[in-house]
Motif scaffolding. Sequence first.
Motif, PDB file in Angstrom:
ATOM      1  N   THR B 282     -34.739  15.734  -0.561  1.00 25.41           N
ATOM      2  CA  THR B 282     -34.204  15.486  -1.901  1.00 25.41           C
ATOM      3  C   THR B 282     -34.311  14.002  -2.235  1.00 25.41           C
ATOM      4  OG1 THR B 282     -32.627  17.247  -1.469  1.00 25.41           O
ATOM      5  CG2 THR B 282     -32.175  15.855  -3.367  1.00 25.41           C
ATOM      6  N   TRP B 283     -33.936  13.188  -1.271  1.00 23.53           N
ATOM      7  CA  TRP B 283     -33.995  11.740  -1.477  1.00 23.53           C
ATOM      8  C   TRP B 283     -35.427  11.275  -1.698  1.00 23.53           C
ATOM      9  CZ3 TRP B 283     -31.357   7.728  -2.888  1.00 23.53           C
ATOM     10  CH2 TRP B 283     -31.862   6.457  -2.642  1.00 23.53           C
ATOM     11  N   ASN B 284     -36.347  11.767  -0.892  1.00 23.97           N
ATOM     12  CA  ASN B 284     -37.735  11.327  -1.003  1.00 23.97           C
ATOM     13  C   ASN B 284     -38.311  11.619  -2.390  1.00 23.97           C
ATOM     14  OD1 ASN B 284     -37.742  10.354   1.568  1.00 23.97           O
ATOM     15  ND2 ASN B 284     -38.931  12.027   2.464  1.00 23.97           N
ATOM     16  N   ALA B 285     -37.981  12.773  -2.925  1.00 22.64           N
ATOM     17  CA  ALA B 285     -38.491  13.130  -4.253  1.00 22.64           C
ATOM     18  C   ALA B 285     -37.935  12.173  -5.307  1.00 22.64           C
ATOM     19  CB  ALA B 285     -38.121  14.576  -4.591  1.00 22.64           C
ATOM     20  N   TYR B 286     -36.645  11.892  -5.195  1.00 26.38           N
ATOM     21  CA  TYR B 286     -36.020  10.968  -6.158  1.00 26.38           C
ATOM     22  C   TYR B 286     -36.603   9.567  -6.010  1.00 26.38           C
ATOM     23  CZ  TYR B 286     -32.443   8.166  -8.469  1.00 26.38           C
ATOM     24  OH  TYR B 286     -31.803   7.274  -9.280  1.00 26.38           O
ATOM     25  N   TYR B 287     -36.733   9.147  -4.765  1.00 28.15           N
ATOM     26  CA  TYR B 287     -37.204   7.785  -4.466  1.00 28.15           C
ATOM     27  C   TYR B 287     -38.633   7.579  -4.975  1.00 28.15           C
ATOM     28  CZ  TYR B 287     -37.570   3.506  -1.661  1.00 28.15           C
ATOM     29  OH  TYR B 287     -37.714   2.210  -1.236  1.00 28.15           O
ATOM     30  N   SER B 288     -39.480   8.573  -4.734  1.00 28.66           N
ATOM     31  CA  SER B 288     -40.870   8.484  -5.183  1.00 28.66           C
ATOM     32  C   SER B 288     -40.939   8.397  -6.707  1.00 28.66           C
ATOM     33  CB  SER B 288     -41.651   9.708  -4.680  1.00 28.66           C
ATOM     34  OG  SER B 288     -42.958   9.694  -5.185  1.00 28.66           O
ATOM     35  N   LEU B 314     -43.765  -2.114   2.195  1.00 23.57           N
ATOM     36  CA  LEU B 314     -45.122  -2.467   1.759  1.00 23.57           C
ATOM     37  C   LEU B 314     -45.602  -3.717   2.484  1.00 23.57           C
ATOM     38  CD1 LEU B 314     -47.559  -2.278  -0.260  1.00 23.57           C
ATOM     39  CD2 LEU B 314     -46.205  -3.686  -1.825  1.00 23.57           C
ATOM     40  N   ARG B 315     -44.746  -4.703   2.556  1.00 29.22           N
ATOM     41  CA  ARG B 315     -45.142  -5.955   3.220  1.00 29.22           C
ATOM     42  C   ARG B 315     -45.309  -5.756   4.721  1.00 29.22           C
ATOM     43  NH1 ARG B 315     -41.861 -10.593  -0.293  1.00 29.22           N
ATOM     44  NH2 ARG B 315     -42.961 -10.123  -2.217  1.00 29.22           N
ATOM     45  N   ARG B 316     -44.578  -4.822   5.301  1.00 28.61           N
ATOM     46  CA  ARG B 316     -44.791  -4.518   6.726  1.00 28.61           C
ATOM     47  C   ARG B 316     -46.165  -3.871   6.941  1.00 28.61           C
ATOM     48  NH1 ARG B 316     -40.934  -4.606  10.738  1.00 28.61           N
ATOM     49  NH2 ARG B 316     -41.826  -2.805  11.812  1.00 28.61           N
ATOM     50  N   VAL B 317     -46.631  -3.136   5.942  1.00 31.12           N
ATOM     51  CA  VAL B 317     -47.980  -2.558   6.054  1.00 31.12           C
ATOM     52  C   VAL B 317     -49.030  -3.658   5.936  1.00 31.12           C
ATOM     53  CG1 VAL B 317     -49.675  -1.088   4.881  1.00 31.12           C
ATOM     54  CG2 VAL B 317     -47.321  -0.271   5.207  1.00 31.12           C
ATOM     55  N   LEU B 318     -48.808  -4.577   5.008  1.00 28.27           N
ATOM     56  CA  LEU B 318     -49.847  -5.551   4.670  1.00 28.27           C
ATOM     57  C   LEU B 318     -49.892  -6.758   5.590  1.00 28.27           C
ATOM     58  CD1 LEU B 318     -49.507  -5.504   0.777  1.00 28.27           C
ATOM     59  CD2 LEU B 318     -51.129  -4.243   2.199  1.00 28.27           C
ATOM     60  N   ARG B 319     -48.786  -7.025   6.287  1.00 31.24           N
ATOM     61  CA  ARG B 319     -48.799  -8.201   7.168  1.00 31.24           C
ATOM     62  C   ARG B 319     -47.891  -7.953   8.366  1.00 31.24           C
ATOM     63  NH1 ARG B 319     -45.305 -11.455   2.738  1.00 31.24           N
ATOM     64  NH2 ARG B 319     -47.070 -10.860   1.487  1.00 31.24           N
ATOM     65  N   THR B 430     -41.519   8.389   6.625  1.00 30.85           N
ATOM     66  CA  THR B 430     -42.810   9.034   6.378  1.00 30.85           C
ATOM     67  C   THR B 430     -43.034   9.153   4.869  1.00 30.85           C
ATOM     68  OG1 THR B 430     -42.667  10.257   8.449  1.00 30.85           O
ATOM     69  CG2 THR B 430     -44.192  11.104   6.799  1.00 30.85           C
ATOM     70  N   GLY B 431     -41.993   9.516   4.155  1.00 29.08           N
ATOM     71  CA  GLY B 431     -42.089   9.605   2.692  1.00 29.08           C
ATOM     72  C   GLY B 431     -42.433   8.258   2.061  1.00 29.08           C
ATOM     73  N   ILE B 432     -41.788   7.209   2.539  1.00 31.05           N
ATOM     74  CA  ILE B 432     -42.050   5.874   1.975  1.00 31.05           C
ATOM     75  C   ILE B 432     -43.496   5.449   2.262  1.00 31.05           C
ATOM     76  CG2 ILE B 432     -41.494   3.418   2.189  1.00 31.05           C
ATOM     77  CD1 ILE B 432     -38.576   4.254   2.717  1.00 31.05           C
ATOM     78  N   PHE B 433     -43.941   5.630   3.509  1.00 31.47           N
ATOM     79  CA  PHE B 433     -45.300   5.186   3.841  1.00 31.47           C
ATOM     80  C   PHE B 433     -46.364   6.074   3.186  1.00 31.47           C
ATOM     81  CE2 PHE B 433     -42.992   3.199   7.507  1.00 31.47           C
ATOM     82  CZ  PHE B 433     -43.222   1.886   7.119  1.00 31.47           C
ATOM     83  N   ASP B 434     -46.076   7.355   3.031  1.00 30.68           N
ATOM     84  CA  ASP B 434     -46.996   8.209   2.256  1.00 30.68           C
ATOM     85  C   ASP B 434     -47.166   7.635   0.851  1.00 30.68           C
ATOM     86  OD1 ASP B 434     -47.596  10.081   4.199  1.00 30.68           O
ATOM     87  OD2 ASP B 434     -46.141  11.571   3.522  1.00 30.68           O
ATOM     88  N   LYS B 435     -46.047   7.244   0.263  1.00 26.88           N
ATOM     89  CA  LYS B 435     -46.084   6.703  -1.099  1.00 26.88           C
ATOM     90  C   LYS B 435     -46.863   5.394  -1.136  1.00 26.88           C
ATOM     91  CE  LYS B 435     -44.675   6.775  -5.426  1.00 26.88           C
ATOM     92  NZ  LYS B 435     -45.051   7.885  -6.326  1.00 26.88           N
ATOM     93  N   ILE B 436     -46.586   4.532  -0.171  1.00 28.99           N
ATOM     94  CA  ILE B 436     -47.275   3.234  -0.132  1.00 28.99           C
ATOM     95  C   ILE B 436     -48.791   3.426  -0.019  1.00 28.99           C
ATOM     96  CG2 ILE B 436     -47.681   1.221   1.360  1.00 28.99           C
ATOM     97  CD1 ILE B 436     -44.617   1.183   1.840  1.00 28.99           C
ATOM     98  N   PHE B 437     -49.216   4.309   0.882  1.00 28.70           N
ATOM     99  CA  PHE B 437     -50.663   4.475   1.053  1.00 28.70           C
ATOM    100  C   PHE B 437     -51.300   5.182  -0.133  1.00 28.70           C
ATOM    101  CE2 PHE B 437     -49.742   3.204   5.387  1.00 28.70           C
ATOM    102  CZ  PHE B 437     -50.803   2.343   5.620  1.00 28.70           C
TER     103      PHE B 437
END
Lengths: 81, 469
Positions: B282-288, B314-319, B430-437
Amino acid sequence: MSLNLTIPEKLQEYVPDAVVRFRYLNPGLDIVCDGSAVAMSVVPERAAELEQEFMFCVYRQKIYVETLPLRKTLLAGVTGL
Amino acid sequence: MTVMPLKFRKLPVGDLLFADDAGGFFQADQEFLHRYALGDLTDVDITFLEANGHAFHELGDLSYAGFEYRFASRLYTPGDLDYVILVPTLRCDLACGYCQVSRVNENTPGFDWTDETLKAVIRFLDGLTTKMIKVEFQGGEPLLRLDVLQEVRDFCRTRFDKCEFVVCTNLQDPSDDAWEFLEHDDVFVSTSFDADPGTHEAQRTITAAKTQQFLGNFRRALERLGTDKVSALPTINPHNPPPARSIIDHYASLNLRSIYLRPINHQGFARKKYDARGSASTWNAYYSAFIDHLVDYNWIAEQTVEEYYFVHCLRRVLRSGHNGHADLRNPSIVGSGYVVIDHDGKFYPTDEARMISRVGQFDLAMGDVFTGISRSKIDELNQEASNNFHPDCVHCPYQPFCGIDLIDDLSRYGRIDLPKHLTDFCQKHTGIFDKIFSMIYSSDPKVRKSLAIWSGVPNFDGSIGKRLQ
């Protein structure tokens, strides 16, 4: 339905561990392996998805086993452990 | 040539995302996976993997050394203990239903530091080796013990070269002396503003009069202290969230450009009153959807807005080396870089650890200010604090960017060995990183504008999202 997979020879040694992990990820699923053959009981709508998921488990197991020494070397190199 | 271990995940469009242990990533199709797993790489594959730092020729060569450096940079190393969270009282003048620390009523005796506790805390601070200190005052409502805050601040200013104080206050009823305390240059305010006045009243202040009292104080804080010194975060009920646009508009209208959405924590009173344990989907859907609203907002806004934790991820992914948030680190070593001192003088490794100890679920205290820090229990927990070789995380391409939160697992499930994909922490991240990518690989100019702003670069042209054809 019964989903029957024939595993390529290069991957066969990784199948037993992959089956263990596949069961862990899909508890309750009926799956048996015998040499190069793997069979599982699935509902038809999920057959393609589960076939792919199982093969991913086999690939991942092979990658994990083959690269474990490299990972240990890498970690030892940066931590001294 | 040897390829560094690659982990992969299926994307919604059918292709796969690959990442190595140092955080290098790319997209490829399933045919590449077959070739990689079976050792049948083509010349094109090899050229791509070498050019992008996923392979080396021999141990110790430049490619290997570069990878080793990037791998090491991804790991969190705790430094000196230079950050303390102090809880001088558990008393509070609000009674929020989702209170995660199980506060007590304003007039309840026995939940404040005694004079002996204060003296012992000062002795503890005096024994630290760091030259810089950050002190976060939490509660309860810490401004109910302004005298303690003043004494700690005065001591720290004489003892350390540099000090920073953060007061986590509900801003409900600060006295004139409290305002004077907050106005000093080295004092910062962290407060709660639950999305909009209506939601804030429903979740926190209950009456219109108290809501107006808070809003008056909140505006006063923003005007007198400035938005650089005041941060606010909304606590969201995932099962009944306010409209995303309402939060963005209200925060932007107050010139607050960073919103840190916090779902109700599965701690304290919320354990009984809210279904906060299993709300990840539920949270992931709202957050996205919230992120999508931000992207739309930023496309035409003069002053853009970010969601704090999304930008952090996002910044953890990029650096590498982006370890400033205690909730997302690997290894997640606790009880070293910072500690919490509770109202009774007990040490805890994290704020959440004191919360689950308070409700009697586990005792994660690590000694007290009278007898000193006891590390045995925490050291045992820290042995499981890495995701590198975790049997689930070792197969996940998000592992280098992600972290581990054993205390959250203990809080929700009473154990730390649940399959990761069944845990709230894993599902949410997983939801956050799916969104980032999905955004990194998007060609939508709106998305790219927000990514550029959030990642701190002039333009986000998509070249970072490599793809093996």
